[in-house]
Each structure stands twice: as C-alpha cells, then as structure tokens.
Design an enzyme around this catalytic site. Structure first.
Site, PDB file in Angstrom:
ATOM      1  CE  LYS A 119      -4.435   1.030   0.198  1.00  0.00           C
ATOM      2  NZ  LYS A 119      -5.554   0.269  -0.354  1.00  0.00           N
TER       3      LYS A 119
HETATM    4  P1  NAD Z   1     -13.506   7.587  -2.421  1.00  0.00           P
HETATM    5  O1  NAD Z   1     -12.516   8.611  -2.103  1.00  0.00           O
HETATM    6  O2  NAD Z   1     -14.030   7.466  -3.810  1.00  0.00           O
HETATM    7  O3  NAD Z   1     -14.779   7.751  -1.447  1.00  0.00           O
HETATM    8  C1  NAD Z   1     -14.641   7.885  -0.065  1.00  0.00           C
HETATM    9  C2  NAD Z   1     -15.990   8.177   0.534  1.00  0.00           C
HETATM   10  O4  NAD Z   1     -15.848   8.263   1.948  1.00  0.00           O
HETATM   11  C3  NAD Z   1     -16.619   9.496   0.076  1.00  0.00           C
HETATM   12  O5  NAD Z   1     -17.985   9.293  -0.228  1.00  0.00           O
HETATM   13  C4  NAD Z   1     -16.497  10.381   1.310  1.00  0.00           C
HETATM   14  O6  NAD Z   1     -17.551  11.322   1.417  1.00  0.00           O
HETATM   15  C5  NAD Z   1     -16.612   9.352   2.412  1.00  0.00           C
HETATM   16  N1  NAD Z   1     -16.107   9.869   3.676  1.00  0.00           N
HETATM   17  C6  NAD Z   1     -14.904  10.432   3.923  1.00  0.00           C
HETATM   18  N2  NAD Z   1     -14.832  10.849   5.205  1.00  0.00           N
HETATM   19  C7  NAD Z   1     -16.024  10.529   5.769  1.00  0.00           C
HETATM   20  C8  NAD Z   1     -16.585  10.718   7.048  1.00  0.00           C
HETATM   21  N3  NAD Z   1     -15.900  11.294   8.037  1.00  0.00           N
HETATM   22  N4  NAD Z   1     -17.851  10.271   7.274  1.00  0.00           N
HETATM   23  C9  NAD Z   1     -18.570   9.685   6.299  1.00  0.00           C
HETATM   24  N5  NAD Z   1     -18.079   9.476   5.055  1.00  0.00           N
HETATM   25  C10 NAD Z   1     -16.836   9.896   4.794  1.00  0.00           C
HETATM   26  O7  NAD Z   1     -12.873   6.201  -1.934  1.00  0.00           O
HETATM   27  P2  NAD Z   1     -13.196   4.721  -2.433  1.00  0.00           P
HETATM   28  O8  NAD Z   1     -12.232   4.378  -3.493  1.00  0.00           O
HETATM   29  O9  NAD Z   1     -14.652   4.572  -2.653  1.00  0.00           O
HETATM   30  O10 NAD Z   1     -12.761   3.871  -1.146  1.00  0.00           O
HETATM   31  C11 NAD Z   1     -13.622   3.667  -0.034  1.00  0.00           C
HETATM   32  C12 NAD Z   1     -13.080   2.528   0.815  1.00  0.00           C
HETATM   33  O11 NAD Z   1     -12.978   1.352   0.013  1.00  0.00           O
HETATM   34  C13 NAD Z   1     -11.680   2.734   1.406  1.00  0.00           C
HETATM   35  O12 NAD Z   1     -11.608   2.032   2.625  1.00  0.00           O
HETATM   36  C14 NAD Z   1     -10.785   2.061   0.384  1.00  0.00           C
HETATM   37  O13 NAD Z   1      -9.547   1.689   0.931  1.00  0.00           O
HETATM   38  C15 NAD Z   1     -11.649   0.865   0.052  1.00  0.00           C
HETATM   39  N6  NAD Z   1     -11.324   0.223  -1.209  1.00  0.00           N
HETATM   40  C16 NAD Z   1     -11.345   0.906  -2.388  1.00  0.00           C
HETATM   41  C17 NAD Z   1     -11.059   0.237  -3.573  1.00  0.00           C
HETATM   42  C18 NAD Z   1     -11.162   0.910  -4.923  1.00  0.00           C
HETATM   43  O14 NAD Z   1     -11.039   0.206  -5.930  1.00  0.00           O
HETATM   44  N7  NAD Z   1     -11.407   2.213  -5.009  1.00  0.00           N
HETATM   45  C19 NAD Z   1     -10.717  -1.112  -3.548  1.00  0.00           C
HETATM   46  C20 NAD Z   1     -10.717  -1.771  -2.325  1.00  0.00           C
HETATM   47  C21 NAD Z   1     -11.026  -1.095  -1.169  1.00  0.00           C
END
Ligand code: NAD
Length: 433
Positions: A119
């Site tokens: 990561k």
């Molecule tokens: P992103 O940046 O697209 O979205 C993040 C979301 O979290 C946003 O909607 C934001 O408003 C919300 N958020 C942030 N702070 C917050 C708070 N205090 N309270 C409520 N909501 C809050 O990120 P993403 O890519 O959708 O990733 C989300 C999760 O999924 C993370 O844990 C990431 O590690 C995990 N993940 C992502 C992927 C991927 O392919 N993008 C793959 C595996 C895991």
C-alpha cells in the site's frame, strides 16, 4: 500471554490497542492460532518486508515550493509482485499504510491471485491542490519511488483520493523514467488506468461489483432476498456509489447515505443513479433533492437489513455500534469496524461480511488489467464480469466453508483461508537460503 503480544514482543514492538496496524495484525495472528500455523509465518506476517518513506518538493502554482511526505509499504511477496492502492489523504500515516498493506496480503491470498500485498500514499488533501499541482506531485512521487515500483515488482492502483487520471500520470512518469529500450508495455506498472491507456473494462465499478457478487452468493443462506432488502451506505465515492447503482439494478432499497458532508434519508428509497450524478457535481450527498437531511445518530439507528460501510477505516466504533440496527454489516471499505465495535455487533447477532472478501473486487480486476497489459489484449466488459464473478464466488464459498469447519466468525475464517494458502506456498518454497 496472547499470541499477538508474544509475537510483537519477540519483534520488539509494544502493542497499542488503539493503533490500526496493531488491531489488524492482532486479528490476523489470532486467526493463525485457529489453524496452529507455524511461528515463522506469524513473525513474517507481523512485519512488512519493506517500509519506504520519501520526502519530495513540488512547485505550487504561485511559484512557492511545498515538501510532501509519501509512503510505500511492501508487506509480503511470497505469492507474486507486491500489489496495493495509493491513497492521497491528509491523515495518511506509516502505521495506517502498514495496516492497509497487511490487508492486501490477506486479500490477494484469499482470492488466490498471484500477487503479494502493499500500500502507498501521500499525506495531502488532494482537493486542496489545483489539477496541475496534483499532476506535478504525482509525477514527483513516482520519481521518488523510482525502482521501488515496477510491473514485475510492485504495482500500485487507485484508492481513496486517487483515480484513473492519477494512475495515468503515474504510468506515464514511470515509462518516461524507464530505460528507453525497456519502455514498451511498462504501463502495467499501475492498474486502474483509463481504458484508452491500458485500463480494463469494469475496473471503475470492480470493488462494488465484487461486493454485490459476494452478497448474491451469501445472502440466501442468511434468508435475505436481494430484491426485497433495504440497506444504508456510509460513503458514496467509487465503492459506495457503484455498490448502490448495482444493488438498485437488483431491486434493493437504499434508505440512507452518510458521507463527509452529512446524512440523507428516503424511506421509500434513494435513486442511486441520480445520487451518483449529484455527488459527481456537488462532491457530497448533502442537499440531494431526492432525500431529506437527518442526523448521524438517526442514520445509525435506522432499521435496515444491511449496513454497508464504504468510506474510511474505523468509522464503526462502540458508540455507533450501540445504535446500529441491521442484520448484516458488509465491509465494502477496508477495516471499517474497530475490534471493540466488532465484539459488540457480534454479541448483538449481526453477521459481519469481512473486508478482505467484500472489497476484493478491485484488486481482482486490477489483476485482469495487469494480465491484459502483459498479453497486449483487451477483454470485453462481459468477460471481465464473468471472471470476476467466478473468483468472488469461489472466495465467498471458501470463507463460508472455513467458518463452518472451524465454527468461527467470517472474518476469522477469511484470514484463516488466506493464511492457510500463504503457509502452503511458504512450505513449498522454503525460506531462502
Ligand atoms: P472515495 O474517495 O471514492 O470515497 C470515499 C468516501 O468516503 C466518500 O464518499 C467520502 O464522502 C466518504 N467519507 C470520507 N470521510 C467521511 C466521514 N468522516 N464520514 C462519512 N463518510 C466519509 O474512496 P473509495 O475508493 O470509494 O474507497 C472507499 C473505501 O474502500 C476505502 O476504505 C478504500 O480503501 C476501500 N477500497 C477501495 C477500492 C477501490 O477500488 N477504489 C478497492 C478496495 C477497497
């Protein structure tokens, strides 16, 4: 003395229960005890192989210079090249990146991908930078990482705060700093790229799609019909919005969403497509005309079949776990539940579908993208969906079977399945020299 304390003691680390890295490692080590795995595996899992911190200056639009701190943690590569996302967020710390790197090792092992776990990230609020500043920072970060990444060695991908455009800048920079005779096909150094530049069909929606594949496999056993169920979502970014759009196609009712701008509710159902378009424009759910604003407390107390955290880590604490009123908690985000909250939820009878299973769709389609880049091929969207579904269903069945065999919760079962595979490979390969 618990296994975690004794392993960390041997490594000279003081266990801090509030530290996310220690929380994840403790859960992994506790699971390893269920299978009586060898001490050497426990020690190797408890520490990443490499931890890199880089500091690099970037010229801002106003002519000033700012120094940034970047990380790349390579946890384990016994199964193949290191693989894991790149996060741009102001709260990124070394222990945070280490925790997410361990989860990647567990995820790739559970899905049986030929990848290890890593990561990376930069401590920055990406929304505070202009597009040009973001590009210069990304390019400078890649040049600072230099030979520490590569298509055969360590392959970054998007995560919170990064997207396909950032991946394109990363790949382009890497190609430009590679030896000219070795440049061709080097775009496979990162995944999650735009389709026009070596990306894969289906990568955008992959994590949401993987979560939905898992739900279609496991919900019938829990007597929940997808087309009749209600759910709430935390986070409406990449993972949350895609999960919602795909679940709405299957007839599920999205009752409420909480994100960094507030919470909205509509008991009759929020329109996921319209909300995705609204969030793309307004950068948050607050003010969405198809729902009503309500408090965070009311959000957590709302009765739903499923609660799906798809935002940041450790958002479900003992305080909101006390309010939660759902049957199944689906971890579409990485490590969204603290260990203390997890105990409370399990005691309340909530089934938790673990992150290393539910959020593995992203890395699985990243693997397909890497494979397509290596073979100079482009798969159809249908082919990607078909192969993703096969991998997700196989992993879901593996976890379910392990839980039944060991009579344990699904998180422990998922870690056990991953660790069992890692242990087999270590036994076959042996420890060099
Ligand atoms: P992103 O940046 O697209 O979205 C993040 C979301 O979290 C946003 O909607 C934001 O408003 C919300 N958020 C942030 N702070 C917050 C708070 N205090 N309270 C409520 N909501 C809050 O990120 P993403 O890519 O959708 O990733 C989300 C999760 O999924 C993370 O844990 C990431 O590690 C995990 N993940 C992502 C992927 C991927 O392919 N993008 C793959 C595996 C895991």
């Amino acid at each position: 003395m618990s296994i975690t304390t004794s392993v960390l003691d041997e490594l000279g680390i003081t266990c801090q229960t509030e530290n996310i890295y220690h929380q994840i490692i403790s859960a992994v080590l506790d699971a390893s005890e269920q299978l009586e795995l060898p001490r050497r595996l426990q020690l190797m899992m408890a520490q990443p192989k490499n931890e890199l911190i880089v500091h690099f200056p970037v010229r801002m639009d106003d002519g000033s210079f700012r120094l940034f701190k970047g990380y790349r943690v390579q946890h384990n590569n016994v199964l193949g090249p290191y693989k894991g996302g790149t996060r741009y967020h102001e709260d990124v710390t070394l222990d945070h990146v280490k925790a997410l790197a361990v989860l990647m090792t567990m995820k790739t092992a559970l899905i049986r991908l030929p990848f290890g776990g890593a990561k990376g990230g930069v401590k920055v609020d990406p929304y505070s930078l202009s597009e040009d500043e973001l590009m210069r920072m990304t390019r400078r970060f890649v040049s600072a990482l230099g030979a520490n990444i590569g298509p055969d060695y360590d392959i970054p991908a998007p995560d919170v705060g990064t997207n396909a455009q950032v991946m394109a800048w990363m790949a382009d920079t890497y190609e430009n700093i590679s030896e000219p005779s070795k440049r061709l096909g080097r775009a496979g150094v990162v995944t999650g790229k735009p389709l026009e530049y070596g990306g894969s069909h289906g990568r955008d929606k992959a994590t949401g799609q993987g979560a939905v594949d898992v739900l279609e496999e496991l919900l019938p056993e829990l007597n929940i019909a997808i087309d009749q169920m209600s759910y709430s979502l935390i986070g409406f970014g990449n993972v949350g919005s895609w999960t919602a759009r795909l679940l709405s196609e299957r007839g599920a009712t999205l009752k409420a969403v909480l994100d960094h701008t507030g919470a909205i509710v509509n008991e009759k159902g929020l329109d996921a497509q319209a909300l995705a378009a609204y969030v793309a424009e307004h950068r948050g759910v607050a003010g969405f005309p198809g729902g009503k604003a309500f408090s965070e407390e009311d959000f957590y107390s709302l009765p739903v079949d499923l609660l799906i955290p798809a935002a940041l880590e450790q958002m479900i604490t003992t305080e909101n776990a006390a309010l939660i009123n759902c049957r199944v908690l689906v971890e579409a985000a990485n490590a969204p539940v603290t260990p203390a909250a997890e105990r409370d939820l399990l005691n309340k009878g909530v089934t938790i579908l673990p992150a290393i299973l539910c959020s593995a769709g992203g890395v699985t389609v990243s693997y397909f993208e890497w494979k397509q880049n290596r073979q100079a091929e482009v798969w159809s969207a249908e082919e990607v969906d078909r192969q993703l579904r096969a991998k997700m269903i196989a992993a879901a069945r593996r976890v379910n079977q392990m839980a039944k065999t060991l009579r344990c919760d699904l998180r422990t079962a998922a870690y056990c399945s991953a660790l069992e595979h890692l242990n087999k490979v270590y036994n076959i390969r042996g420890i060099f020299p």
